[in-house]
Design a protein around this motif. Structure first.
Motif, mmCIF file in Angstrom:
data_model
loop_
_atom_site.group_PDB
_atom_site.id
_atom_site.type_symbol
_atom_site.label_atom_id
_atom_site.label_comp_id
_atom_site.label_asym_id
_atom_site.label_seq_id
_atom_site.Cartn_x
_atom_site.Cartn_y
_atom_site.Cartn_z
ATOM 1 N N UNK A 73 18.956 0.129 -4.590
ATOM 2 C CA UNK A 73 18.369 -0.955 -5.374
ATOM 3 C C UNK A 73 17.027 -1.427 -4.811
ATOM 4 N N UNK A 74 16.027 -0.575 -4.927
ATOM 5 C CA UNK A 74 14.671 -0.917 -4.498
ATOM 6 C C UNK A 74 13.678 -0.138 -5.340
ATOM 7 N N UNK A 75 12.431 -0.536 -5.287
ATOM 8 C CA UNK A 75 11.348 0.143 -6.006
ATOM 9 C C UNK A 75 10.515 0.927 -5.004
ATOM 10 N N UNK A 76 9.833 1.955 -5.484
ATOM 11 C CA UNK A 76 8.935 2.695 -4.598
ATOM 12 C C UNK A 76 7.865 1.768 -4.043
ATOM 13 N N UNK A 77 7.343 0.904 -4.909
ATOM 14 C CA UNK A 77 6.316 -0.040 -4.476
ATOM 15 C C UNK A 77 6.315 -1.253 -5.395
ATOM 16 N N UNK A 78 5.809 -2.358 -4.852
ATOM 17 C CA UNK A 78 5.676 -3.591 -5.618
ATOM 18 C C UNK A 78 4.265 -4.123 -5.387
ATOM 19 N N UNK A 79 3.576 -4.398 -6.495
ATOM 20 C CA UNK A 79 2.252 -5.014 -6.430
ATOM 21 C C UNK A 79 2.428 -6.513 -6.656
ATOM 22 N N UNK B 119 7.604 0.999 -0.203
ATOM 23 C CA UNK B 119 8.864 1.194 0.515
ATOM 24 C C UNK B 119 8.793 2.410 1.425
ATOM 25 N N UNK B 120 9.646 2.409 2.434
ATOM 26 C CA UNK B 120 9.710 3.529 3.361
ATOM 27 C C UNK B 120 9.986 4.832 2.629
ATOM 28 N N UNK C 199 1.308 9.827 -3.088
ATOM 29 C CA UNK C 199 1.621 9.849 -4.523
ATOM 30 C C UNK C 199 1.804 8.435 -5.061
ATOM 31 N N UNK C 200 2.454 7.596 -4.291
ATOM 32 C CA UNK C 200 2.694 6.214 -4.728
ATOM 33 C C UNK C 200 1.385 5.431 -4.728
ATOM 34 N N UNK C 201 0.594 5.585 -3.681
ATOM 35 C CA UNK C 201 -0.716 4.928 -3.652
ATOM 36 C C UNK C 201 -1.552 5.368 -4.845
ATOM 37 N N UNK C 202 -1.554 6.658 -5.124
ATOM 38 C CA UNK C 202 -2.322 7.208 -6.255
ATOM 39 C C UNK C 202 -1.866 6.606 -7.582
#
Length: 127
Positions: free
Chosen positions: A16-22, A30-31, A60-63
């Motif tokens: 229950x987490x997201x790859x990233x949150x802005x 996330x790790x 990939x997530x940053x992109x």
């Protein structure tokens, strides 16, 4: 206000987490562990290969958020064996050749799926 960022190129969350949150001008990633999303395989051939895949997943997530490694403010590196630090650092350093971010490296007793390295980061949308 927060915006969820997910890249189809990075491994899907296994909990229950997201790859990233802005939030505002900040991206919390996330790790990431060394899973190749296109094959679903865990990369475990060497600590260098594991670290390379982790860095690719972060990229990939940053992109997906419209950022690059130049926008990273801080990284947290979790390792199962501090004896691998020099080898991890060699791969990690290729992604931050100028103005590297703040960071900490911590040895832990275990990581998801028995991997040897996990890295998270915080980035900014400001130049």
């Amino acid at each position: 206000m927060k915006e969820i960022i997910n890249s189809p190129k990075a491994p899907a969350p296994i909990g229950p987490y997201s790859q990233a949150v802005k939030s505002g001008n900040t991206l919390y990633v996330s790790g990431q562990i060394p899973i190749n999303q296109s094959t679903g395989n865990l990369i475990d051939t060497s600590i260098e290969d594991e670290t390379e895949q982790v860095m690719k997943n972060l990229g990939y997530i940053l992109e997906e958020a419209g950022l690059t490694f130049k926008h990273v403010l801080k990284c947290s590196i979790f390792v199962s064996d501090m004896g691998n630090f020099t080898r991890i650092n060699e791969v990690y350093g290729r992604y931050f050749q100028e103005n590297p971010p703040a960071r900490e490296t911590v040895e832990v007793s275990g990581l998801p799926k028995g991997v040897n390295v996990e890295i998270s980061c915080i980035a900014t949308f400001q130049e």
